[in-house]
Write an enzyme that holds these catalytic residues in place. Structure first.
Site, PDB file in Angstrom:
ATOM      1  N   ARG A 228       0.762   7.999   5.339  1.00  0.00           N
ATOM      2  CA  ARG A 228      -0.237   7.342   6.188  1.00  0.00           C
ATOM      3  C   ARG A 228      -1.609   8.008   6.090  1.00  0.00           C
ATOM      4  NH1 ARG A 228       0.655   3.345  10.107  1.00  0.00           N
ATOM      5  NH2 ARG A 228       2.781   2.559   9.971  1.00  0.00           N
TER       6      ARG A 228
ATOM      7  N   SER B 181       0.842  -1.206   0.000  1.00  0.00           N
ATOM      8  CA  SER B 181       0.000   0.000   0.000  1.00  0.00           C
ATOM      9  C   SER B 181       0.875   1.254   0.000  1.00  0.00           C
ATOM     10  CB  SER B 181      -0.910   0.013   1.236  1.00  0.00           C
ATOM     11  OG  SER B 181      -1.773  -1.093   1.242  1.00  0.00           O
TER      12      SER B 181
ATOM     13  N   HIS C  42      -3.053   6.687   3.007  1.00  0.00           N
ATOM     14  CA  HIS C  42      -3.392   5.282   3.239  1.00  0.00           C
ATOM     15  C   HIS C  42      -4.736   5.144   3.963  1.00  0.00           C
ATOM     16  CE1 HIS C  42      -2.895   1.450   5.671  1.00  0.00           C
ATOM     17  NE2 HIS C  42      -2.795   1.020   4.433  1.00  0.00           N
TER      18      HIS C  42
END
Lengths: 207, 207
Positions: free
Chosen positions: B38, B15, B41
């Site tokens: 992040r 990812s 994500h």
């Protein structure tokens, strides 16, 4: 001091009005319009409504299950936390098994993520339940596998896993063949616990 | 049985690699690159990185505050739930005062939402804290007002309120004048508890 809206009720009302003005709700059936608006509200993006996929009658199935006291099974604690208990019509139980001490060993045993392994502990509660996947694609794939293995079917699947690996694919798998289970899902990478919880909240009752 | 990635570590790795490939991280300083990845994500959207606004050194300020044991003050329980405790370097306290029984009366008293009123209970803990706004624009506006009223300043403001009424405006107010407090925010309507928690998790330590 800033000039901003400080009234929670007015903020909700104005937010929903903006979404209804900007989004195309024409293809959303009546029993899912509130859900569509709340999902958009949760993420600030009216265009997610274009990506909603669902089976006919999914909203009604979810409302009836909740009214009948169905438990709500969540793959993550954030989704569970986002469900407004006061909106639930039958003091429905909200269950997340991810923190159960059996889960790490189960994950090793089945060779899957902990989030997927946590579904093993759903087996006794799945029949007629509301299933809420707001985080992990592996949980949604595993749910479909469990149904193929013969577990009792839930009343509704709310499929909102998010991310770059498996999210779009797992939701595509659900929409392509939900095994006869009513469902609502969001195609593509977008999703998450806030949208998943908002979908549940939309199926609950207004105060 | 579906063919999908069942290895949590590999899913994270793949990812993050996809995000780094698709997103433009060139204008993101080194101390915020992990945070940017992040946040993307958490929502499945690499392009949110284009909307990040921040002060120079914000990532370092956040890491230093966490290492020094700063408490983490969250406007909502979903953000608090999303913070991975194992990543926190000093067993930092995660605090959400929204459910405190004093909050409804405080909201009436100050004429604001309950989420904004909950910040009144942050006063003794604000100095040097990490402030995480993952839900309510009113909380971010109120935080700026409290600083103008003279409360001790936090070490870092992570401003990720989401929605249609006040979200973009409150984040614009933060970015326009953070009162000298280091900050990271996401311009526009997008945001939410998952992104806010991911930002905190990025400032923590890897396992």
């Amino acid at each position: 001091m800033y000039d901003y809206n400080r009234d929670a009720h007015a903020i909700y009302r104005d937010s929903f009005a903006i979404i209804r003005r900007e989004a195309d709700l024409s293809r959303i059936p009546p029993d899912l319009k509130a859900l569509a608006v709340r999902v958009a509200h949760a993420c600030g993006m009216p265009d997610v409504i274009d990506d909603l996929r669902f089976s006919a009658g999914a909203g009604t199935a979810g409302r009836e299950a909740l009214a009948a006291g169905a438990p709500i099974l969540c793959d993550g604690r954030m989704s569970a936390e986002g469900i407004t208990r006061a909106r639930l019509p039958a003091d429905n139980e909200v269950i997340c098994t991810l923190s159960d001490p059996q889960v790490p060993a189960l994950a090793k045993q089945i060779g899957n993520t902990r989030t997927a392994a946590a579904l093993e502990l759903w087996r006794p509660r799945l029949e007629g339940a509301l299933v809420v996947i707001g985080n992990a694609p592996t949980a949604l794939f595993r749910l479909l596998e469990l149904i193929d293995e013969g577990v009792a079917k839930p009343a509704l699947i709310l499929g909102f896993p998010v991310g770059f690996v498996g999210a779009a694919e797992s939701k595509e798998a659900l929409a392509a063949d939900s095994r006869g289970v009513p469902f609502v899902t969001l195609q593509g990478r977008r999703g998450g616990s806030a949208m998943a919880a908002a979908a549940v909240n939309a199926l609950g009752q207004d105060h």
